[in-house]
Design a protein around this motif. Structure first.
Motif, PDB file in Angstrom:
ATOM      1  N   LYS A   1      40.921  15.041   5.043  1.00 44.84           N
ATOM      2  CA  LYS A   1      39.763  14.235   5.403  1.00 44.84           C
ATOM      3  C   LYS A   1      40.018  13.547   6.736  1.00 44.84           C
ATOM      4  O   LYS A   1      39.157  13.493   7.601  1.00 44.84           O
ATOM      5  CB  LYS A   1      39.519  13.202   4.312  1.00 44.84           C
ATOM      6  CG  LYS A   1      38.201  12.478   4.453  1.00 44.84           C
ATOM      7  CD  LYS A   1      37.070  13.280   3.850  1.00 44.84           C
ATOM      8  CE  LYS A   1      35.764  12.539   3.958  1.00 44.84           C
ATOM      9  NZ  LYS A   1      34.691  13.228   3.273  1.00 44.84           N
TER      10      LYS A   1
ATOM     11  N   ALA B   1      23.579   5.657  10.991  1.00 45.52           N
ATOM     12  CA  ALA B   1      24.055   7.010  11.248  1.00 45.52           C
ATOM     13  C   ALA B   1      22.951   8.062  11.226  1.00 45.52           C
ATOM     14  O   ALA B   1      22.952   8.957  12.050  1.00 45.52           O
ATOM     15  CB  ALA B   1      25.133   7.372  10.250  1.00 45.52           C
ATOM     16  N   PRO B   2      22.016   8.004  10.310  1.00 44.16           N
ATOM     17  CA  PRO B   2      21.034   9.090  10.195  1.00 44.16           C
ATOM     18  C   PRO B   2      20.352   9.467  11.509  1.00 44.16           C
ATOM     19  O   PRO B   2      19.944  10.616  11.681  1.00 44.16           O
ATOM     20  CB  PRO B   2      20.011   8.537   9.204  1.00 44.16           C
ATOM     21  CG  PRO B   2      20.787   7.589   8.375  1.00 44.16           C
ATOM     22  CD  PRO B   2      21.826   7.011   9.281  1.00 44.16           C
TER      23      PRO B   2
ATOM     24  N   ASP C   1      28.796  17.973   9.151  1.00 45.25           N
ATOM     25  CA  ASP C   1      29.370  16.940   8.289  1.00 45.25           C
ATOM     26  C   ASP C   1      28.292  16.097   7.650  1.00 45.25           C
ATOM     27  O   ASP C   1      28.317  15.825   6.466  1.00 45.25           O
ATOM     28  CB  ASP C   1      30.290  16.048   9.118  1.00 45.25           C
ATOM     29  CG  ASP C   1      31.719  16.183   8.643  1.00 45.25           C
ATOM     30  OD1 ASP C   1      31.974  17.164   7.912  1.00 45.25           O
ATOM     31  OD2 ASP C   1      32.526  15.331   8.987  1.00 45.25           O
ATOM     32  N   THR C   2      27.398  15.669   8.493  1.00 42.29           N
ATOM     33  CA  THR C   2      26.367  14.757   8.022  1.00 42.29           C
ATOM     34  C   THR C   2      25.497  15.417   6.975  1.00 42.29           C
ATOM     35  O   THR C   2      25.121  14.814   5.996  1.00 42.29           O
ATOM     36  CB  THR C   2      25.472  14.315   9.182  1.00 42.29           C
ATOM     37  OG1 THR C   2      26.169  14.563  10.378  1.00 42.29           O
ATOM     38  CG2 THR C   2      25.093  12.878   9.034  1.00 42.29           C
TER      39      THR C   2
ATOM     40  N   LEU D   1      27.008  15.499   3.760  1.00 45.61           N
ATOM     41  CA  LEU D   1      27.179  14.175   3.175  1.00 45.61           C
ATOM     42  C   LEU D   1      25.861  13.593   2.684  1.00 45.61           C
ATOM     43  O   LEU D   1      25.787  13.037   1.604  1.00 45.61           O
ATOM     44  CB  LEU D   1      27.783  13.222   4.215  1.00 45.61           C
ATOM     45  CG  LEU D   1      29.299  13.238   4.310  1.00 45.61           C
ATOM     46  CD1 LEU D   1      29.740  12.436   5.507  1.00 45.61           C
ATOM     47  CD2 LEU D   1      29.914  12.705   3.037  1.00 45.61           C
TER      48      LEU D   1
ATOM     49  N   LYS E   1      24.386  14.535  -0.678  1.00 48.15           N
ATOM     50  CA  LYS E   1      25.300  14.076  -1.717  1.00 48.15           C
ATOM     51  C   LYS E   1      24.962  12.642  -2.094  1.00 48.15           C
ATOM     52  O   LYS E   1      24.840  12.278  -3.230  1.00 48.15           O
ATOM     53  CB  LYS E   1      26.726  14.155  -1.187  1.00 48.15           C
ATOM     54  CG  LYS E   1      27.689  14.792  -2.184  1.00 48.15           C
ATOM     55  CD  LYS E   1      29.103  14.561  -1.766  1.00 48.15           C
ATOM     56  CE  LYS E   1      29.623  15.658  -0.875  1.00 48.15           C
ATOM     57  NZ  LYS E   1      30.953  15.393  -0.350  1.00 48.15           N
ATOM     58  N   LYS E   2      24.833  11.856  -1.058  1.00 46.19           N
ATOM     59  CA  LYS E   2      24.536  10.449  -1.258  1.00 46.19           C
ATOM     60  C   LYS E   2      23.272  10.276  -2.069  1.00 46.19           C
ATOM     61  O   LYS E   2      23.201   9.549  -3.006  1.00 46.19           O
ATOM     62  CB  LYS E   2      24.342   9.773   0.105  1.00 46.19           C
ATOM     63  CG  LYS E   2      25.631   9.241   0.681  1.00 46.19           C
ATOM     64  CD  LYS E   2      25.394   8.688   2.042  1.00 46.19           C
ATOM     65  CE  LYS E   2      25.857   9.642   3.110  1.00 46.19           C
ATOM     66  NZ  LYS E   2      25.335   9.335   4.418  1.00 46.19           N
TER      67      LYS E   2
ATOM     68  N   ALA F   1      23.468  11.339  -5.642  1.00 49.14           N
ATOM     69  CA  ALA F   1      24.255  10.382  -6.401  1.00 49.14           C
ATOM     70  C   ALA F   1      23.366   9.218  -6.784  1.00 49.14           C
ATOM     71  O   ALA F   1      23.363   8.748  -7.907  1.00 49.14           O
ATOM     72  CB  ALA F   1      25.413   9.902  -5.554  1.00 49.14           C
ATOM     73  N   LYS F   2      22.587   8.807  -5.828  1.00 51.52           N
ATOM     74  CA  LYS F   2      21.718   7.670  -6.030  1.00 51.52           C
ATOM     75  C   LYS F   2      20.709   7.970  -7.145  1.00 51.52           C
ATOM     76  O   LYS F   2      20.590   7.240  -8.102  1.00 51.52           O
ATOM     77  CB  LYS F   2      20.982   7.387  -4.729  1.00 51.52           C
ATOM     78  CG  LYS F   2      20.140   6.141  -4.763  1.00 51.52           C
ATOM     79  CD  LYS F   2      19.499   5.957  -3.417  1.00 51.52           C
ATOM     80  CE  LYS F   2      18.703   4.677  -3.332  1.00 51.52           C
ATOM     81  NZ  LYS F   2      18.190   4.488  -1.983  1.00 51.52           N
TER      82      LYS F   2
ATOM     83  N   LEU G   1      21.883   8.190 -10.570  1.00 49.14           N
ATOM     84  CA  LEU G   1      22.222   6.905 -11.161  1.00 49.14           C
ATOM     85  C   LEU G   1      20.985   6.154 -11.601  1.00 49.14           C
ATOM     86  O   LEU G   1      20.931   5.564 -12.656  1.00 49.14           O
ATOM     87  CB  LEU G   1      22.962   6.067 -10.117  1.00 49.14           C
ATOM     88  CG  LEU G   1      24.436   5.840 -10.362  1.00 49.14           C
ATOM     89  CD1 LEU G   1      24.972   4.957  -9.272  1.00 49.14           C
ATOM     90  CD2 LEU G   1      24.662   5.203 -11.718  1.00 49.14           C
TER      91      LEU G   1
ATOM     92  N   ASN H   1      33.811  16.305  -6.999  1.00 48.61           N
ATOM     93  CA  ASN H   1      34.433  15.307  -6.125  1.00 48.61           C
ATOM     94  C   ASN H   1      35.272  14.328  -6.935  1.00 48.61           C
ATOM     95  O   ASN H   1      36.438  14.064  -6.632  1.00 48.61           O
ATOM     96  CB  ASN H   1      33.322  14.545  -5.402  1.00 48.61           C
ATOM     97  CG  ASN H   1      33.741  14.178  -4.008  1.00 48.61           C
ATOM     98  OD1 ASN H   1      34.918  13.944  -3.789  1.00 48.61           O
ATOM     99  ND2 ASN H   1      32.812  14.163  -3.082  1.00 48.61           N
TER     100      ASN H   1
ATOM    101  N   ASN I   1      39.426  13.845  -7.283  1.00 51.34           N
ATOM    102  CA  ASN I   1      39.944  12.498  -7.214  1.00 51.34           C
ATOM    103  C   ASN I   1      40.845  12.211  -8.396  1.00 51.34           C
ATOM    104  O   ASN I   1      41.973  11.751  -8.269  1.00 51.34           O
ATOM    105  CB  ASN I   1      38.735  11.563  -7.292  1.00 51.34           C
ATOM    106  CG  ASN I   1      38.982  10.316  -6.507  1.00 51.34           C
ATOM    107  OD1 ASN I   1      40.134   9.988  -6.303  1.00 51.34           O
ATOM    108  ND2 ASN I   1      37.946   9.665  -6.078  1.00 51.34           N
TER     109      ASN I   1
ATOM    110  N   LYS J   1      27.872   1.110 -14.379  1.00 54.78           N
ATOM    111  CA  LYS J   1      28.501   2.367 -13.991  1.00 54.78           C
ATOM    112  C   LYS J   1      28.213   3.461 -15.006  1.00 54.78           C
ATOM    113  O   LYS J   1      28.249   4.639 -14.683  1.00 54.78           O
ATOM    114  CB  LYS J   1      30.022   2.186 -13.909  1.00 54.78           C
ATOM    115  CG  LYS J   1      30.506   1.624 -12.604  1.00 54.78           C
ATOM    116  CD  LYS J   1      32.016   1.793 -12.532  1.00 54.78           C
ATOM    117  CE  LYS J   1      32.688   0.530 -12.102  1.00 54.78           C
ATOM    118  NZ  LYS J   1      34.132   0.560 -12.272  1.00 54.78           N
TER     119      LYS J   1
END
Lengths: 444, 286, 192
Positions: B79, B100-101, B108-109, B112, B115-116, B119-120, B123, B140, B144, B258
Motif C-alpha cells: 500500500k 478529493a473527488p 486508484d480513486t 476506492l 468501495k466507500k 460500505a456506506k 451499513l 478486505n 486484514n 457496528k
C-alpha cells in the motif's frame, strides 16, 4: 425515556405471545435481555493513516509515513489502543479529508475504527508546521486538534505531546510520554545505572562507578536519583541531583540500601543496618537521619511510599517469612498485606494508591502479583515465562515495568497493569535489571 | 546470634503480639465465616471467583494478535508503494477544503470510491444489489484479519460472510449458517433462540472495550434496547440504563452500531419488528 | 643425624691432620728444639683454625636449620590463613541461623584469630539467586552479622571484624540448581 413505554408494551406483548427467553435474566422483566459480557476486542481500535503533505517532496513523504508510524507506536505502547492495519483502509491518506466536513467517517467505521487520527503538515525552510486531530468516527466529532510548529527534529517531541493530548482527552489523565525509566545494566562488566525514554529509546549510562551499583530510585520531581553502590567497597547510598550535579552519601557501617523517595517531601526512606539490625529509616535528601521508622528484630527492607506519602509498604520477616506490610508514618500502625505465598518481596505502591505490586517466589518460580492494600484478592500478572521480578509502576498507573528472565538473560519488560501486552522494552549488551519509572517531567 | 540479651524482650513482645494476634484471628475468622455464609446464601456463583490465587485475564488471547510493532507495520508495504505513486500524479495536492473527488480520474480513486459508497449503503441503507462490493469489502476485512492472525475473528468472518451471502441471495434464512444447530426445528421459538445467540455473538465480536480505560472496574452495566426490522436493520436503539461511565456506554453503543445490520429475522417471525434488550457487563474480562 | 654426620666427617679431616703435625713435630723436636717450638706453635694455630672452621660450619648448620624451621612455620601460617579464608560457612535457604557445622568452623576461626591478635577480618555475607536482590542484600547482611556475633561471643573484639553483605551479587557457582545454591549461601572470611 419517552420511548420506553411503548417499547415495554411491545416487549410485554411479545412475552405474552409466548416467545421463549433464552438468556432471560432481566430484573425489570419488561424486555427480554441478552447478556453480552465478553468484549472481543479489549482495546480501542484506532486508525492512524499516513499524514498528509501539503506540498509534496521526498523529505515530506518520509515525515508523512514516519510521523504516522511513530504516532501509532507511541499510542500502542500505552496498551489502550489497537492500531488498525493501514492496508485495510478505504481512504487514500494523501487525498482523504483530514478535517471535519471532508472526512467520510463511515469509511472509517466500516474498517472498525472508533477513533481516527489525521495529520497534515508542511515543511518550509526546515521548519515544520503540523496539524494533528483526533476524531470519534461514530459520532463524527473532533475530540482534540492541535497545530504545532517547530524544527523538523522536533517531530518526535510534537508527536509525544499530541499523544499526551489524546490520552488526556480520553482518560482525563496525562500520559507517560515525558517519563523515563532508570535501570541497571552490567554491559560494561559492572552493574551501573542507565536511563532511557519511557519506550526504551535513547538509553544512556548514568553512573561510572566500576563497582556494583543498583536500586535506582527517582524523586517525585524527577530531579534526584538515589541508588546503592559498592563504590567504597560496601553497600552505601548515593543521592545525586541530575540537574546541578549535587550529591550526598550515606555510608553508615553495614548496609545502606533500598532508597525510596517520599512524595511531596525531599525525604527518603532506606534500609540501614548500623545497629546490627536491618531497619528502615527516614533520611533527608542530604542523607541525615530524621528518624527510625521500623522497630523489629529481623529484616525490614524495600520501602515503597503511598502516593500521599503518609504510609509506606515494606518487606519484613517478622512473621518468619518475608511478607509485605504497610506502616503509617505518624501512628506507626503496621498492617500485613500478603498472606498467600512464603516469599513476597519488592512492594511497589500503585500511583492510584489502591494496590501494591510485588514479587512472589512460589514453587521455584518468581512472578509478579498485584494485591489490594487491604490484602484482598492477589492477582498473578506473570506466569510460565521464566522468572519475573522488580515491578515498577508507570506514573499514570497503567503500565508496569519489570525484569524478566524469560529469554535467559535478564531484560526489562513492560506490561499493562492487568498483565496483558508483555513486551521487551529494550536490549543492551549484558543483563538489565531493577527498572524504576520516573514521574512525568514537569518541564517537557 | 539472638541467643544473647536480645532474646527476652522479643519474647515478651511476642507474648503480647500473640494475644493480639489471637484476638484478631478470632474476629477475622468470625467475619470470614459470616461473609462466607452470606455469600453462599445470596450468590453461590460468587464464591469460587473469590478464591485466593485469582488468575488474571487470559493473557494469550489479548497478546496474540499483535506480536510486535513490526508485525503490524510490515504488511502495509504494498500500500505504501501505491501512495507515493498517486502523489506523483497529482502534484497540486488540494488544500484541506478541496475534497478529493474533484480530481478523481486515476485508477486508484475509482477503485476506492465505489468501495466507500457500498460500505456506506450496506451499513445504513441496506442495498443488496452490489454484492460484488460487499464481497470486496469482506475480502478486505478478511485480509486484514488474516494478517493479524486472529483465529476467532476469522470464525466471525465466515459467519458474517455467510450472513451477507444469505442477505444478498434473499433466500430462505436457513437456520444459522455457522451455528447449524438443529436446522429441522421450524417453530418460531427455536429459530428465535438461535437468532438471539447469533446476534449476541455478532455484537460481542464488535465490542471493543479497554478495561484499562475504566481502571479495571467490573461493576459496570449498561442496558441497551434495540428494535430489529425483519431485514435485520436496527431501526431504533436507546439506553434503558446507562453505566454512568461515558466510555463504557459509548463502547457498547458503538458495538451495536457496528453490528448494524444484523442478520434478518427468521422467516417464521411474523411481527413487523423485534425488540430486545442487550445487557452489557465487563465481567467476562476476568 | 645430619649434624652427627658432619661432626664425624669433620673429625675425619681434623684428626689425621693433628696426627700428622704431631708426628712431624716429634721429628723436629729431636733435631731442632727451636724449630720444634715454632712448629708446635704453628700446629697450635692450625688446630685453632680448624676449630674455628668447625664452629663456623656448625653455625652455618644451625642457621640453615633455623631457616628451614622458619620456612616451615611460615608455610604453616600461610596454610592456616588460607584455611581460614577458604573455609566458608554455609546456610539454609532464607536463613541466617548458624548450623552446627558452621559453629565448629567458627570456633576454629576464633582460635586462629586469638592466636593472631593483630589480624582484622572482613566477613562477607552471600545468598543464592532465589529471592530478590534487595531482600538478599539484607539477608546477606544478617548472615555476616550472625557469624560476627558468634565470634564476638567467643571473645574476638568487634573492632577486629567488619561485616559486608554482597547479597546475590557474587555467586561462587553460577549454576541454577540446588547444588549451586547451597554453595552460594555462605559467609566468606577475608583477612585484611
Amino acid at each position: 425515556m419517552r420511548r420506553l413505554n411503548p417499547s415495554r408494551g411491545m416487549a410485554r406483548l411479545l412475552f405474552f405471545m409466548g416467545v421463549a427467553v433464552m438468556v432471560f435474566r432481566g430484573v425489570a422483566g419488561a424486555v427480554e435481555y441478552i447478556d453480552i459480557n465478553n468484549p472481543f476486542i479489549r482495546k480501542i481500535p484506532i486508525a492512524v493513516p499516513f499524514f498528509q503533505a501539503k506540498t509534496g517532496t521526498e523529505v515530506q513523504a518520509e515525515i508523512a509515513e514516519k510521523g504516522a508510524v511513530r504516532l501509532a507506536e507511541t499510542l500502542e505502547f500505552t496498551g489502550f489502543f489497537k492500531i488498525l492495519d493501514r492496508a485495510g483502509f478505504l481512504e487514500d491518506p494523501q487525498r482523504m479529508g483530514i478535517e471535519t466536513p471532508q472526512i467520510r467517517f463511515d469509511s472509517w467505521t466500516t474498517v472498525g475504527a472508533e477513533l481516527l487520527v489525521t495529520g497534515g503538515f508542511e515543511v518550509l525552510d526546515g521548519a515544520l508546521a503540523i496539524e494533528l486531530r483526533l476524531y470519534d468516527t461514530f459520532k463524527g466529532r473532533l475530540l482534540v486538534g492541535k497545530r504545532y510548529q517547530g524544527a523538523r527534529t522536533d517531530l518526535k517531541k510534537i508527536i509525544r505531546r499530541f499523544c499526551d493530548d489524546i490520552i488526556y482527552t480520553l482518560t482525563g489523565q496525562h500520559g507517560i510520554f515525558t517519563s523515563r525509566i532508570a535501570f541497571v545494566s552490567n554491559g560494561t562488566g559492572n552493574k551501573e545505572i542507565y536511563t532511557c525514554d519511557f519506550d526504551g529509546s535513547d538509553p544512556k549510562q548514568l553512573t561510572r562507578t566500576k563497582a556494583i551499583t543498583i536500586s535506582p530510585a527517582w524523586s517525585l520531581d524527577g530531579d534526584w536519583i538515589a541508588y546503592t553502590s559498592y563504590l567504597k567497597g560496601k553497600p552505601d547510598l548515593f543521592i545525586k541531583n541530575l540537574k546541578d550535579g549535587r550529591s550526598h552519601q550515606v555510608t553508615h557501617e553495614g548496609l545502606n540500601i533500598t532508597p525510596a523517595w517520599r512524595p511531596f517531601r525531599q525525604e527518603l526512606a532506606a534500609t540501614l543496618s548500623f545497629t546490627g539490625d536491618q531497619e528502615i529509616y527516614l533520611l533527608t535528601e542530604t542523607g541525615k537521619t530524621v528518624k527510625r521508622l521500623t522497630h523489629n528484630q529481623g529484616i525490614d527492607v524495600s520501602p515503597s511510599w503511598s502516593p500521599d506519602g503518609k504510609k509506606f509498604a515494606f518487606v519484613s520477616k517478622r512473621a518468619g517469612t518475608p511478607q509485605i506490610y504497610i506502616q503509617d508514618v505518624e501512628s506507626n500502625v503496621v498492617q500485613r498485606v500478603t498472606y498467600y505465598g512464603r516469599h513476597n518481596t519488592q512492594p511497589a505502591w500503585s500511583p492510584a494508591g489502591d494496590r501494591i505490586a510485588y514479587t512472589s517466589l512460589e514453587g521455584g518460580e518468581t512472578n509478579i502479583f498485584i494485591v489490594g492494600i487491604d490484602g484482598k484478592e492477589p492477582v498473578q500478572l506473570t506466569r510460565n515465562a521464566g522468572d519475573n521480578e522488580s515491578p515498577a509502576w508507570s506514573p499514570d498507573g497503567n503500565l508496569i515495568a519489570f525484569c524478566s528472565y524469560r529469554e535467559g538473560p535478564a531484560r526489562i519488560y513492560v506490561m499493562t497493569a492487568f498483565g496483558t501486552d508483555q513486551r521487551r522494552l529494550l536490549t543492551l549488551s549484558g543483563e538489565q535489571t531493577d527498572p524504576a519509572w520516573s514521574p512525568r517531567s514537569q518541564r517537557d | 546470634m539472638n541467643a544473647g540479651p536480645a532474646h527476652p524482650p522479643t519474647f515478651l513482645r511476642g507474648d503480647k503480639a500473640y494475644r493480639r494476634q489471637f484476638l484478631w484471628t478470632s474476629v477475622i475468622s468470625a467475619v470470614c465465616h459470616g461473609a462466607l455464609f452470606m455469600g453462599l446464601v445470596f450468590s453461590p456463583d460468587l464464591t469460587p471467583a473469590r478464591r485466593w490465587p485469582t488468575s488474571v485475564v487470559n493473557v494469550s488471547l489479548v497478546s496474540l494478535p499483535d506480536l510486535g510493532k513490526g508485525a503490524a507495520l510490515n504488511p502495509p508495504a504494498p500500500k505504501e508503494a501505491r501512495v507515493p505513486e498517486a502523489k506523483k500524479e497529482y502534484k497540486p495536492v488540494p488544500k484541506k477544503k478541496a475534497p478529493a473527488p474533484d480530481l478523481k480520474s486515476k485508477p486508484d480513486t475509482i477503485s476506492l470510491a465505489p468501495k466507500k459508497k457500498e460500505a456506506k449503503t450496506s451499513l445504513k441503507k441496506k442495498t443488496y444489489k452490489p454484492d460484488k462490493a460487499i464481497q470486496r469489502a469482506v475480502e478486505n476485512v478478511h485480509e486484514n484479519v488474516q494478517e493479524k492472525a486472529q483465529p476467532r475473528a476469522s470464525d466471525l468472518l465466515e459467519k458474517a460472510l455467510a450472513d451477507l451471502k444469505r442477505k444478498v441471495n434473499e433466500g430462505p434464512p436457513g437456520t444459522g449458517g455457522g451455528q447449524g444447530n438443529g436446522g429441522g426445528g421450524k417453530t418460531g421459538l427455536d429459530q428465535m433462540d438461535i437468532y438471539k445467540i447469533e446476534i449476541a455473538y455478532l455484537i460481542q465480536q464488535n465490542w471493543a472495550f479497554s478495561e484499562q480505560m475504566v481502571g479495571g472496574r467490573k461493576d459496570l452495566e449498561a442496558r441497551l434496547v434495540i428494535k430489529i426490522l425483519p431485514d435485520g436493520r436496527i431501526s431504533d436503539m436507546f439506553f434503558e440504563t446507562k453505566s454512568g461511565n461515558a466510555y463504557f456506554d459509548d463502547s457498547v453503543y458503538k458495538a451495536v452500531q457496528k453490528s448494524d445490520p444484523l442478520p434478518p429475522l427468521p422467516r417464521g417471525y411474523r411481527r413487523p419488528s423485534y425488540m430486545v434488550g442487550l445487557r452489557f457487563t465487563p465481567s467476562g474480562l476476568n | 643425624m645430619k649434624r652427627k654426620l658432619w661432626i664425624v666427617a669433620a673429625l675425619f679431616l681434623v684428626v689425621p691432620g693433628l696426627l700428622f703435625t704431631v708426628s712431624c713435630a716429634k721429628k723436629k723436636v729431636a733435631s731442632e728444639p727451636g724449630m720444634m717450638q715454632e712448629e708446635s706453635e704453628a700446629a697450635k694455630s692450625a688446630a685453632e683454625k680448624a676449630r674455628e672452621e668447625e664452629l663456623a660450619r656448625q653455625r652455618a648448620l644451625e642457621e640453615q636449620r633455623l631457616k628451614e624451621a622458619e620456612e616451615a612455620k611460615r608455610k604453616m601460617i600461610a596454610e592456616e590463613r588460607a584455611r581460614f579464608e577458604n573455609e566458608d560457612i554455609y546456610f539454609e535457604f532464607d536463613s541466617a541461623t548458624l548450623l552446627p557445622m558452621a559453629q565448629e568452623i567458627l570456633k576454629r576461626k576464633a582460635e586462629y584469630l586469638k592466636a593472631n591478635p593483630n589480624l582484622t577480618v572482613v566477613i562477607e555475607g552471600h545468598c543464592d539467586e532465589r529471592g530478590t536482590h534487595e531482600y538478599n542484600l539484607a539477608l546477606g547482611d544478617r548472615r555476616a552479622k550472625s557469624a560476627m556475633q558468634f565470634l564476638k561471643d567467643l571473645g574476638i573484639p568487634a573492632s577486629r571484624m567488619v561485616a559486608i553483605s554482597y547479597g546475590e551479587e557474587r555467586p561462587v557457582d553460577p549454576g541454577h540448581n540446588e547444588e549451586a545454591w547451597a554453595k552460594n549461601r555462605r559467609a566468606h572470611f577475608v583477612i585484611q
